[in-house]
Write a protein that holds these residues in place. Sequence first.
Motif, mmCIF file in Angstrom:
data_model
loop_
_atom_site.group_PDB
_atom_site.id
_atom_site.type_symbol
_atom_site.label_atom_id
_atom_site.label_comp_id
_atom_site.label_asym_id
_atom_site.label_seq_id
_atom_site.Cartn_x
_atom_site.Cartn_y
_atom_site.Cartn_z
ATOM 1 N N ARG A 112 0.823 -1.213 0.000
ATOM 2 C CA ARG A 112 0.000 0.000 0.000
ATOM 3 C C ARG A 112 0.859 1.266 0.000
ATOM 4 N NH1 ARG A 112 -5.259 -1.000 0.456
ATOM 5 N NH2 ARG A 112 -5.920 -3.024 1.295
ATOM 6 N N THR A 128 -3.946 3.001 -10.327
ATOM 7 C CA THR A 128 -4.054 1.572 -10.075
ATOM 8 C C THR A 128 -4.438 1.263 -8.624
ATOM 9 O OG1 THR A 128 -2.912 -0.517 -10.404
ATOM 10 C CG2 THR A 128 -1.644 1.242 -9.390
ATOM 11 N N GLU A 129 -5.083 0.126 -8.438
ATOM 12 C CA GLU A 129 -5.385 -0.403 -7.113
ATOM 13 C C GLU A 129 -4.248 -1.336 -6.682
ATOM 14 O OE1 GLU A 129 -7.977 0.583 -5.358
ATOM 15 O OE2 GLU A 129 -8.616 1.871 -7.004
#
Length: 316
Positions: A112, A128-129
Amino acid sequence: MAANYWESTQRRFWQFSKDELAQMRDELEKSEQALVQMFPLPRRTHLNIYFNQQISRLSKRLNIKQQAVATAQLYIKRFYCKVEIRRTNPYLVLTTALYLACKMEECPQHIRMFVTEARSLWPDLLHTEVSRVGECEFFLISEMNSQLIVHQPYRTLTSLQSDFYLTQDEINLALSVINDHYMTDLPLLYPPHIIALTAILLSLVLRPNPVPGGNNTPNIAAVTGALAQAQQARPNASGSGQSTPSGTEKDKQQEARVGKVQRFAAFLAESNVDIEGMIDCTQELISFYECHEQYNDKMTREQINRFVKARGLDKH
């Protein structure tokens, strides 16, 4: 890390000749000819410089050590030997390569954090994730056939610096040359110890102008002269101990440097090191520094961003 480079996957599967590398890239471009014609890109060296700058920006935000950055750069080179760049979002590939390299170099950070910092660096190009970085990681590992252990030149430099009585300035310059070589094809062409030895030699003879823009012509002759001396001395392993007596401090420093170069040449003459490879590495690095002077950051960035946005690669 595998202790023996000579038995490593790096040597067996990821070291190429120049002809092999050119053929791989040519076949890759032919397979995506429509994309290549639609989206022209700068010369490969300029792409490498741009990628180096971007990955350095991301690594500084995350306080990542240089060895992981170097590993990530090599992953990117390997990946783009197998996948045409215009099929990918390079910003996602850079982020993922650095994330994977950190895990392999035992300095992992949470995924993350990578995504958050990458988004803030390239807000218009990366939406983007976390899951997309995970998918891209699998893509990289697959294309590299899970061959992720990388041998770097830094280890050779560290082990030899005391043998050649390198000063801190010379060590720093050699490190700089090693870092720069990741913006060339040399990591795919030569073993790490050849790169390290070339960097040491350049650190001894390219002072005080080791960077792009410096007038290095006389010093380049010294590099090739030292390597030629080592080659000629090989049959009988006899070095030539010439020195020029001098009274001034400047001349004494120059004499000490010449002595280091001669010691280094004698070492090469007595070893089985690939001197031809060192000559080629030197020429490639000098060509890189000359090419660096022509680098246009704005043009390179615009050409990359154009295909990323036109193909909608920034949306996923």
